[in-house]
Structures are given as C-alpha cells and as structure tokens.
Design a protein around this motif. Structure first.
Motif, mmCIF file in Angstrom:
data_model
loop_
_atom_site.group_PDB
_atom_site.id
_atom_site.type_symbol
_atom_site.label_atom_id
_atom_site.label_comp_id
_atom_site.label_asym_id
_atom_site.label_seq_id
_atom_site.Cartn_x
_atom_site.Cartn_y
_atom_site.Cartn_z
ATOM 1 N N GLU A 86 0.724 -1.020 -0.214
ATOM 2 C CA GLU A 86 -0.058 -0.111 -0.338
ATOM 3 C C GLU A 86 1.126 1.311 0.105
ATOM 4 N N ARG A 96 -2.515 12.121 -5.663
ATOM 5 C CA ARG A 96 -3.003 11.516 -6.636
ATOM 6 C C ARG A 96 -2.596 10.996 -8.066
ATOM 7 N N THR A 131 -0.156 8.386 -7.867
ATOM 8 C CA THR A 131 -0.855 7.069 -7.626
ATOM 9 C C THR A 131 -1.673 6.463 -7.944
ATOM 10 N N ASN A 138 -4.559 8.164 -9.245
ATOM 11 C CA ASN A 138 -5.433 8.972 -9.024
ATOM 12 C C ASN A 138 -6.311 8.206 -7.768
ATOM 13 N N ARG A 139 -5.521 7.786 -7.444
ATOM 14 C CA ARG A 139 -6.141 6.669 -5.969
ATOM 15 C C ARG A 139 -5.769 7.907 -4.655
ATOM 16 N N ASP A 173 -3.368 4.998 0.504
ATOM 17 C CA ASP A 173 -4.529 4.169 0.761
ATOM 18 C C ASP A 173 -4.683 4.415 2.612
ATOM 19 N N GLY A 224 -7.189 8.793 -0.343
ATOM 20 C CA GLY A 224 -7.543 7.634 -1.298
ATOM 21 C C GLY A 224 -9.459 7.259 -0.545
#
Length: 254
Positions: A64, A125, A128, A130-131, A134, A154
């Motif tokens: 993650e 983002r 990642t 756009n995630r 975590d 996210g």
C-alpha cells in the motif's frame, strides 16, 4: 534496591519519567536497552512507542501507499517503520526541506514540500494513478495538517491522527473529501492500542516491540542539539521558536 533481581548497577534502562536528575521507580517500570543501543538512541524510545502505536492503528497492507504528514521525530521514525510494515510506497510531506532531506535519507520514496504552495493532495493523486494514499499518518500537530491529510487519503482510506490537537480545530473542513470519500479518521492516542488487536497486543507488548525494533532504525543525524539540564528552558525555547533548526533535542546530565 536490595530486592531488584532483573537489573544490576550500570545497566542502561529506559523509563517514562520526566526530565529530572534522579528518580525512584519500581523495577517493572525500567526497561533494559538492547546491548547494541546507545543511551542517546534510547532517548527515542518514548516517541518510537508513539510511532509504533500508529503502525498498529494503520494496519498497513503489503504494497500500500502510505503518506506521512509531518517530518518531525515521529514522522522520521514512521518512514522506516512503514517500510518495515510492508508499505509499497512511502510519501513524506512537510513544510521544511531540511526535514524532507532527512526523510529521503531514511527511505522515503517521494517527498513533497508543502510550503511551495502546490496542491499536495493533487500531487499525491498524480503519483498514485488517481487513487490517493491508502493510509495517511498525521504528525503535524496542526488542524490544517489533519485537514490536508484527509484530502490526501484515497476513497475509503484511513487517516491515523497521531497529533494532540489542543483547542478548537480551525481549518478542518468536513464537508469535502472527508464526507465524499468515506475517510476514516483514527485517534492513535498512545496510552492504548488498537482495540481490534486486543488481547494479543497491549501497551506493554507495544513498548517492548518498539525497543526491539530500535537497533533496526537509522537514527543518525536526528539529534540536532544537546543542552545541559540546567539550560532546559533554552532548549524548549529553541524548539518552540525555531523548529527549522531542530529535529530531536536532548538534555544531558553531569
């Protein structure tokens, strides 16, 4: 004392006692340092326990992305603990480039200087897919830092709040990402541990695990100043007024 059996004169131990020249405690309140750990490195144990507590609350899944907001002592320790816990990407965020350089030296994959005026959440983002992160671990001591941590997380992400945010939390906007992204904000108050881990984990086990992890951490350069005990007021004033010059400040005794 005559009835102490697990320690002997000359042993280097850690205690939770305040800064003072001598203390009298029960044997059970003194924790023996590993032989490879210097007394100065032992000064990090109290804050390492706080950082370790955040790891227990974060429940990081292997691979993650973890963002750490605030690169003071706790943030610097968390960079390394998150890597040990299986984070695939560690992002360090701070307002001071000097502290970000320390984070890079300790294994942060990416550092973001929040003082430059860019949108930190957007930058996370962009790196990642756009995630967003975590898990975000907030160590800034600032409600605005907590708000930015929520923005960095996210969808369905978690923000582990390490800071003690005294007073009114001005600058905390709960009508935006917090609501729409279903963000979980977790208080990582270090006097207890994640209740989901009970009874396997308790405060005693956490502290002993933190002490055991100490030899695996790079602490070089984190102690930025040393003050004699009789100059403690000067040390506190430096931390309060010039954070850009400090990371870990310690007191020495004759």
């Amino acid at each position: 004392g005559a009835q102490v059996s697990g320690l002997k004169p000359g042993d280097i131990v850690f205690t939770y006692m305040p800064h003072q020249t001598e203390v009298v405690i029960r044997e059970q309140e003194a924790y023996l340092l590993p032989e490879s750990v210097s007394p100065e490195d032992g000064c990090f144990i109290a804050l390492l326990g706080v950082a370790y507590n955040a790891i227990l609350d974060a429940r990081i899944v292997l691979g993650e992305t973890v963002a750490i907001m605030g690169m003071g002592v706790i943030g610097q320790l968390l960079v390394q603990l998150c890597r040990l816990a299986g984070a695939g990407q560690v992002i360090a965020i701070d307002l001071l480039e000097s502290r970000l350089a320390q984070a890079r030296a300790r294994g942060a994959d990416v550092t973001i200087d929040a003082s430059q005026g860019g949108d930190v959440a957007l930058q996370v983002r962009q790196m990642t897919a756009n995630r967003g992160a975590d898990v975000v671990i907030e160590c800034t001591g600032s409600p605005k830092g907590l708000n930015e941590s929520i923005r960095v997380a996210g969808f369905n992400g978690a923000v582990v709040c390490v800071s003690f945010l005294a007073g009114e939390a001005r600058g905390l906007m709960l009508g935006d990402e917090f609501h729409h992204n279903r963000i979980r904000v977790i208080s990582s108050q270090a006097a207890g541990v994640n209740p989901e881990l009970h009874p396997r984990w308790n405060s005693e086990r956490k502290l002993r695990a933190a002490i055991a992890a100490l030899p695996r951490l790079d602490l070089s350069g984190l102690i930025t100043q040393r003050f004699p005990f009789d100059r403690a007021a000067e040390a506190y004033r430096l931390v309060d007024e010039h954070p850009e010059e400090t990371v870990q400040v310690i007191l020495t005794y004759p």
